[in-house]
Design a protein around this motif. Structure first.
Motif, PDB file in Angstrom:
ATOM      1  N   PHE A 246       0.986  -1.294   0.097  1.00  0.00           N
ATOM      2  CA  PHE A 246       0.071  -0.181  -0.039  1.00  0.00           C
ATOM      3  C   PHE A 246       0.756   1.423  -0.026  1.00  0.00           C
ATOM      4  CE2 PHE A 246      -3.120  -3.067   1.469  1.00  0.00           C
ATOM      5  CZ  PHE A 246      -4.111  -2.829   0.703  1.00  0.00           C
ATOM      6  N   TYR A 247       1.698   1.241   0.826  1.00  0.00           N
ATOM      7  CA  TYR A 247       2.803   2.492   0.737  1.00  0.00           C
ATOM      8  C   TYR A 247       4.280   2.151   0.545  1.00  0.00           C
ATOM      9  CZ  TYR A 247       4.931   6.897   2.097  1.00  0.00           C
ATOM     10  OH  TYR A 247       5.689   7.929   2.179  1.00  0.00           O
TER      11      TYR A 247
ATOM     12  N   ILE B 152     -12.916  -1.323  10.355  1.00  0.00           N
ATOM     13  CA  ILE B 152     -12.330  -0.025  10.340  1.00  0.00           C
ATOM     14  C   ILE B 152     -13.052   0.885  11.515  1.00  0.00           C
ATOM     15  CG2 ILE B 152     -11.837   2.443   9.481  1.00  0.00           C
ATOM     16  CD1 ILE B 152     -10.760   0.649   6.920  1.00  0.00           C
ATOM     17  N   PHE B 182       0.853   7.623   9.713  1.00  0.00           N
ATOM     18  CA  PHE B 182       0.185   7.461   8.599  1.00  0.00           C
ATOM     19  C   PHE B 182       0.265   5.849   8.252  1.00  0.00           C
ATOM     20  CE2 PHE B 182       1.441   7.385   3.689  1.00  0.00           C
ATOM     21  CZ  PHE B 182       0.307   7.739   3.385  1.00  0.00           C
ATOM     22  N   TYR B 188      -2.069  -1.624   5.746  1.00  0.00           N
ATOM     23  CA  TYR B 188      -3.230  -1.239   5.056  1.00  0.00           C
ATOM     24  C   TYR B 188      -4.000  -0.118   5.545  1.00  0.00           C
ATOM     25  CZ  TYR B 188      -8.326  -1.236   3.898  1.00  0.00           C
ATOM     26  OH  TYR B 188      -9.337  -0.909   3.428  1.00  0.00           O
ATOM     27  N   ALA B 219       1.892  11.418   4.926  1.00  0.00           N
ATOM     28  CA  ALA B 219       2.033  11.048   3.537  1.00  0.00           C
ATOM     29  C   ALA B 219       2.924  11.982   2.755  1.00  0.00           C
ATOM     30  CB  ALA B 219       0.574  11.141   2.980  1.00  0.00           C
ATOM     31  N   PRO B 220       3.314  11.484   1.740  1.00  0.00           N
ATOM     32  CA  PRO B 220       4.223  12.273   0.886  1.00  0.00           C
ATOM     33  C   PRO B 220       3.821  13.627   0.274  1.00  0.00           C
ATOM     34  CG  PRO B 220       4.273  10.034  -0.185  1.00  0.00           C
ATOM     35  CD  PRO B 220       3.180  10.026   1.182  1.00  0.00           C
TER      36      PRO B 220
ATOM     37  N   TYR C 247       4.839  18.981  -5.090  1.00  0.00           N
ATOM     38  CA  TYR C 247       4.030  17.827  -5.118  1.00  0.00           C
ATOM     39  C   TYR C 247       3.900  17.207  -6.748  1.00  0.00           C
ATOM     40  CZ  TYR C 247       0.678  14.063  -5.340  1.00  0.00           C
ATOM     41  OH  TYR C 247      -0.179  12.972  -5.448  1.00  0.00           O
TER      42      TYR C 247
ATOM     43  N   HIS D 218      -6.380  13.264  -2.469  1.00  0.00           N
ATOM     44  CA  HIS D 218      -5.514  12.824  -1.216  1.00  0.00           C
ATOM     45  C   HIS D 218      -4.263  12.858  -1.779  1.00  0.00           C
ATOM     46  CE1 HIS D 218      -9.806  11.757  -0.730  1.00  0.00           C
ATOM     47  NE2 HIS D 218      -9.569  11.810   0.658  1.00  0.00           N
ATOM     48  N   ALA D 219      -3.270  12.690  -0.613  1.00  0.00           N
ATOM     49  CA  ALA D 219      -1.987  12.398  -0.917  1.00  0.00           C
ATOM     50  C   ALA D 219      -1.400  10.810  -1.302  1.00  0.00           C
ATOM     51  CB  ALA D 219      -1.143  12.643   0.617  1.00  0.00           C
ATOM     52  N   PRO D 220      -0.603  10.812  -1.854  1.00  0.00           N
ATOM     53  CA  PRO D 220      -0.309   9.279  -2.309  1.00  0.00           C
ATOM     54  C   PRO D 220      -0.348   8.353  -0.911  1.00  0.00           C
ATOM     55  CG  PRO D 220       1.307  10.662  -3.146  1.00  0.00           C
ATOM     56  CD  PRO D 220       0.384  11.411  -2.327  1.00  0.00           C
ATOM     57  N   GLY D 221      -1.102   7.159  -1.222  1.00  0.00           N
ATOM     58  CA  GLY D 221      -1.045   6.301  -0.171  1.00  0.00           C
ATOM     59  C   GLY D 221      -2.192   6.249   0.791  1.00  0.00           C
ATOM     60  N   THR D 222      -2.853   7.576   0.609  1.00  0.00           N
ATOM     61  CA  THR D 222      -4.009   7.575   1.882  1.00  0.00           C
ATOM     62  C   THR D 222      -5.051   6.611   1.611  1.00  0.00           C
ATOM     63  OG1 THR D 222      -3.682  10.129   1.482  1.00  0.00           O
ATOM     64  CG2 THR D 222      -5.635   9.268   2.524  1.00  0.00           C
ATOM     65  N   ASN D 223      -5.290   6.238   2.838  1.00  0.00           N
ATOM     66  CA  ASN D 223      -6.505   5.263   2.944  1.00  0.00           C
ATOM     67  C   ASN D 223      -7.820   5.995   2.927  1.00  0.00           C
ATOM     68  OD1 ASN D 223      -8.640   3.386   3.866  1.00  0.00           O
ATOM     69  ND2 ASN D 223      -6.884   2.111   4.862  1.00  0.00           N
ATOM     70  N   GLU D 225     -11.111   4.996   2.497  1.00  0.00           N
ATOM     71  CA  GLU D 225     -12.016   4.314   2.942  1.00  0.00           C
ATOM     72  C   GLU D 225     -12.137   4.567   4.327  1.00  0.00           C
ATOM     73  OE1 GLU D 225     -10.085   2.756   0.973  1.00  0.00           O
ATOM     74  OE2 GLU D 225      -9.404   0.961   1.716  1.00  0.00           O
ATOM     75  N   PHE D 226     -10.931   4.841   5.142  1.00  0.00           N
ATOM     76  CA  PHE D 226     -10.821   5.082   6.631  1.00  0.00           C
ATOM     77  C   PHE D 226     -11.412   6.414   6.770  1.00  0.00           C
ATOM     78  CE2 PHE D 226      -9.071   7.369  10.085  1.00  0.00           C
ATOM     79  CZ  PHE D 226      -9.031   6.409  10.954  1.00  0.00           C
ATOM     80  N   ILE D 227     -11.074   7.430   5.890  1.00  0.00           N
ATOM     81  CA  ILE D 227     -11.823   8.736   5.984  1.00  0.00           C
ATOM     82  C   ILE D 227     -13.206   8.708   5.913  1.00  0.00           C
ATOM     83  CG2 ILE D 227     -11.936  11.047   5.120  1.00  0.00           C
ATOM     84  CD1 ILE D 227      -9.032  10.642   4.298  1.00  0.00           C
TER      85      ILE D 227
END
Lengths: 388, 388, 388, 388
Positions: A246-247, B152, B182, B188, B219-220, C247, D218-223, D225-227
């Motif tokens: 994922f990351y 979650i 993060f 995941y 995050a980046p 970015y 969103h930033a890369p890698g952001t989850n 579905e968590f949000i």
């Protein structure tokens, strides 16, 4: 879209190599959890790998990691594996766990450390002669954590020199595959960070050297299937280390994080001639089952590769090409998605059964009692993990 | 731009808390290198921390990690530290190294595991009473590696419930700071992945709860100084964990990867009232000196924070505001950069000397012979690291 | 650390090429803001570029973009520039704004579209003969937005064929530099996404082809100075497009987002022999001044490059090498940081004045009245921008 | 896993709102391609939207963008839409295309500019009264490109003040949804970059304010579905802007880049009570069909949402919970994947036909001749796009 039957025969020779270390414990810098039944020896790892092959018919080879899997008698180990229906595969070197390698191995400023790392690869090549392995895989932890810590350019030159020395020692049937990795365990720079670097280095070595692509070793947003297509085009895709992330380099079950990406990768493999009896591309797994059970984790993985390979084979290539040539964006995309969204699982179950395998390998393994047996039997000793 | 003398007095009360674990060994999942002189006990860690403070005058507190730093007699430990000029600071809990926490701690589906984790925090609070610590810092490794592995939403509800129970146990002078991260060690999803989650959770708890911002946990591309400004605005910035990173949670020396980012962060701290005698924001380090020497690594770190704080204080705030209001993009940016590009090091050296400190703390420490002495003396025993 | 005086002579021949389009309007897909005084013609762009050179002495060349800067008489344009002390530099082709290129240019499935794009490059080469330009820069917008939309492999093969045809047309003194870009305007895949692809393509072409590295065209976390070091090592770094980004491909003022990164890049340039009279590496800017004034934006940019070059030259190379060889992580890093944290601005101001230039070019330009004059004079007509 | 029939009834009320601007031209800063048949007026956009609804039964609402869709008579527009079976939905404000907003709108330092932006929202609210719309969506381009350009903290305070003023003007049935966006068109900082900021701002406003989640912001890698889960838990998920992206805000067809992510998002929507007759979460698309046909692009999009919703509804929730509680990582993941890998397309085709709709809406639209008709009829005039 082609019918499943029309592509079934192409599935017959699929062979995925299992990493011996996937059966040992792994984890993060925060914690390595242990689990009942974890192998203590390479023989137990191979026994576990044999289970994966028994239930899937997909995994006839086990990759070794030296020194984790060192034994006194490799011929005996080869026979042991052979008796379980397995061959010994890729030999993976390790230049990251000896104290001498704190500041590098093949790239180190100290010639004595470089020679130590080169000698380790000579030993690996010697083992390959005994195990019948053809591939020497080099993944380097070399790199630096702070700007200025090392001389990026000088390290690259020393890497080239060290690799040349190792390459010269390869047997006639041997290959050297050089893996690249974007980051970790070095944080500021790694000495083989991208496919371009690996490609430039192996091209300088010669025909027996090629690139190993680990699907978890790229920057965010990288189009991995493009790299697959490019390396196949350049004739330098040696092998895959399959996993998903994922990351970072999460080393999760292949296809778990982004099944569509796995499909696209396998589509480019097929498209570019990297699949089938004439291809020399090796398919390996490189995963860490930190929280899930290891044997079913491997079973799940090889099934994921098989399922996505089937979908990739199902793509209606002539229709796709026609849509591409017509500039029909939605049509072309739709043809690809048709294959991806097709549920190949029932077809594969039937196909497996027709070959004397369990239709549902996950369920069959669970019902086999193997996991309970090893949990009972493997008491005492030192559970295998990274470093042992 | 203000003259250095005009801001020097604001540097007087700067205090940066050192993490006890920075003096022990750390590494990656691939390897933890050991080093001569590494502490075996919390007392030796505190002795090393005292060196950092002796040479910089910036680090009068040491944060503890429980259970790594558990002792029988915390009052004695407090006196030991006090004799070296140090106070005991933040107490950090640990719910990631017990086998029970494989699938979570405060969020676990099993009430018994949650209670175990809550009890651990009760123990930490009890220790705080004895050490005189005011801050309980909670960083959770809780999360999952695979979609579907956990619920979650349910985990978030259980987290809220567990935190409420812990919060109720805080002493009158205690604070709870909730750190977000993060990713890693869960891949995941993590249960407190971002400042929004930490903010929502601590806001529900009450006034004694606030957010801990670790500069490596984003995050980046994330604009961290924006989060600093926002949390200060919302009155919920409790503390910093300073470090730096190139890609993931590298835990490098603060300011090493992106000094300009550290400057911008400290500028927003100053701008938002997070610096100075009236602020309750705690400045801590959280770093891993995997390849560099640990004590000078900490000295370098606190100096970096001090140097960037000085630069942030040097920003000509009225001129900046005027340029911003005038829409003078290059002018406003130039005013900020003027402060960043100013070499404050000679000024700080003189200022240090005027206070009886070494002008060059790195050189002074190197010349002190301390490193050679501990390398000689600390033979045998078990070097401290994560997990001990 | 070397004294500034000892490196000053190395600054004398620094020359940074300005992009003509930086003086026109630019923006995002959301809005392009216009500004008083924006050039309407290539002559006005060159006049603005001459201001940058007049106040800095650093920018004696202007790069052209075809067709945006097409004129009937290039010899006259060359004289016009020469009268202002400027030479005409790199010719940039454009295969992204014609409706024909919606699905690609040099990679298009339709041979007629490919030929149109090839012919455009022939025209550019013809212009180069007239302008005295030596470099043909190719940046391609080619790529796809959806998986399946195009055949990645086939496009790469067609690219190679098209480039071969263009390469054959180059004059004896001409070079072809192929720029790579990670993403945008294509989102799923770009046909030259990384340095590896550009390197593989230009290596196949021959000695007159090399790679153009745009500092904003990489994935997050990419170590750009590594690529610089590698391309110099391979003899294939043709030119830079300098800018900065937080970015994506933000095209901000070079050094604005991460000054330390710019320093590290220039250090590797110096280290690898990419700077100085014997180097053929071309330094260009490629920026978009969406919200800031354009001429001072360019002045600020070339000054940033000069300031960081000075810092890079100040690195104590022998001491650094010694620390690297000794495994002194903090020492080596400290030597690099010493140069970075040195405030070279006063030295450069004095050096400029010694050469008859303004000590503070930004202030001098602001005081010159040029901006007010062009705002008054340039009324009516069509302000230049992307597309005209 | 539940049978499709058991979840079919839950699909009945699914309604996805289409953005009027999706039918106009869009592109990148490099090029906006035009296409035959593109609408010139809001009426033509609505006619195109009606096609999407006619062939899918999924899209009964059209969102407006002001001023792009301004008309003299909104009651007439409402009737026009109604006659085509559509309602007018969310009103989207625009504070990014007027020259006044170069340095901000609701956050601007100049009170007059802020008032202009507030007045624009008042106008939008007035339009909502006439169109019967309930949602006012605010997405802000506000931000800065360079550190120092603006005062991050002051801008946030002014944002709060401006929003309060707008909120006070909402009608009784109105809602305000505040969209966040990580980057673009501002590059250094955006004033509402993340869900935490939007959440903090709308919480301060009151019950009628909530968060809009655009899946591409969103930033890369952001989850993501968590949000979704978190905002549903906090009662503040107002609406979605669906699209997909590979790297930045690509605005591709929803589900195109990562179908598994879309599935996970919709699973959390269902899990958290965000789907169904009792939910107030609005489902909108926000996409840019830069290279593909627009009407079928929208049809493909709503079908993708429907297909993934069906899969999400098929998850065997009790079995999943049991596996989660048992710590059965592979089992739990497998239950989720079972639903994802199920090919719901034949079921949905049959279900559509049972309701009088075409089984294959893409094919039915293609066969309808509508595209050819509008290409013929819509000649002359000014094709709609961003800015008109």
């Amino acid at each position: 879209m082609p019918a499943f039957d029309s592509i079934a025969s192409q599935l017959e020779n699929q062979a995925i190599e299992l990493p011996s270390w996937a059966f040992g414990n792994s984890g993060t810098r925060f914690k390595v959890f242990s689990t009942p039944g974890t192998p203590r020896t390479i023989q137990e790892k191979i026994s576990d790998a044999a289970q994966v092959n028994e239930f899937t018919g997909l995994a006839p080879k086990v990759a070794l990691h030296i020194p984790w899997d060192k034994v006194d008698d490799y011929a005996a180990l080869r026979r042991f594996a052979g008796d379980l229906g397995l061959a010994l595969g890729t030999v993976n070197s390790n230049t990251f766990q000896d104290d001498a390698y704190k500041f590098g191995s093949l790239t180190h400023t100290d010639a004595a450390v470089r020679q130590k790392a080169i000698d380790h690869h000579f030993e690996c090549i010697e083992i390959m002669h005994q195990t019948g392995s053809t591939d020497l895989k080099i993944w380097l932890a070399d790199g630096t954590n702070y700007p200025g810590q090392g001389d990026i350019r000088g390290r690259q030159d020393r890497l080239a020199e060290s690799l040349t020395t190792i390459y010269a020692r390869l047997g006639d049937d041997h290959r050297l595959v050089l893996e690249y990795k974007f980051f970790e365990p070095a944080f500021y720079h790694t000495d083989v960070p991208d496919w371009g670097t690996s490609y430039a280095q192996v091209t300088a070595l010669g025909e027996k050297a090629s690139v190993c692509l680990d699907t978890g070793h790229h920057a965010p947003g990288t189009n991995i299937e493009f790299i697959v297509a490019q390396l196949l085009r350049l004739g330098k895709l040696g092998s895959f280390d399959f996993n998903s992330r994922f990351y970072a380099d999460d080393d999760l079950i292949v296809g778990a994080a982004d099944p569509f990406q796995l499909f696209r990768i396998l589509y480019e493999v097929v498209r570019g001639g990297g699949y089938g009896p004439d291809s020399t591309v090796a398919f390996m797994l490189d995963q860490c089952h930190n929280v899930e059970d290891k044997i079913p984790g491997q079973i799940r993985s090889v099934l994921n590769v098989q399922e996505m390979t089937a979908r990739a084979l199902l793509v209606d290539a002539p229709a796709l090409l026609a849509a591409q040539n017509a500039g029909d964006v939605l049509g072309a995309n739709g043809i690809l998605m048709d294959a991806f969204y097709t549920d190949v699982r029932p077809h594969l179950a039937a196909w497996r059964e027709s070959r004397g395998l369990a239709g549902d390998p996950m369920a069959a393994y669970a019902a086999s009692g193997y996991q309970a047996r090893i949990a009972t039997e493997r008491v005492g000793g030192h559970q295998a993990g990274w470093g042992a």
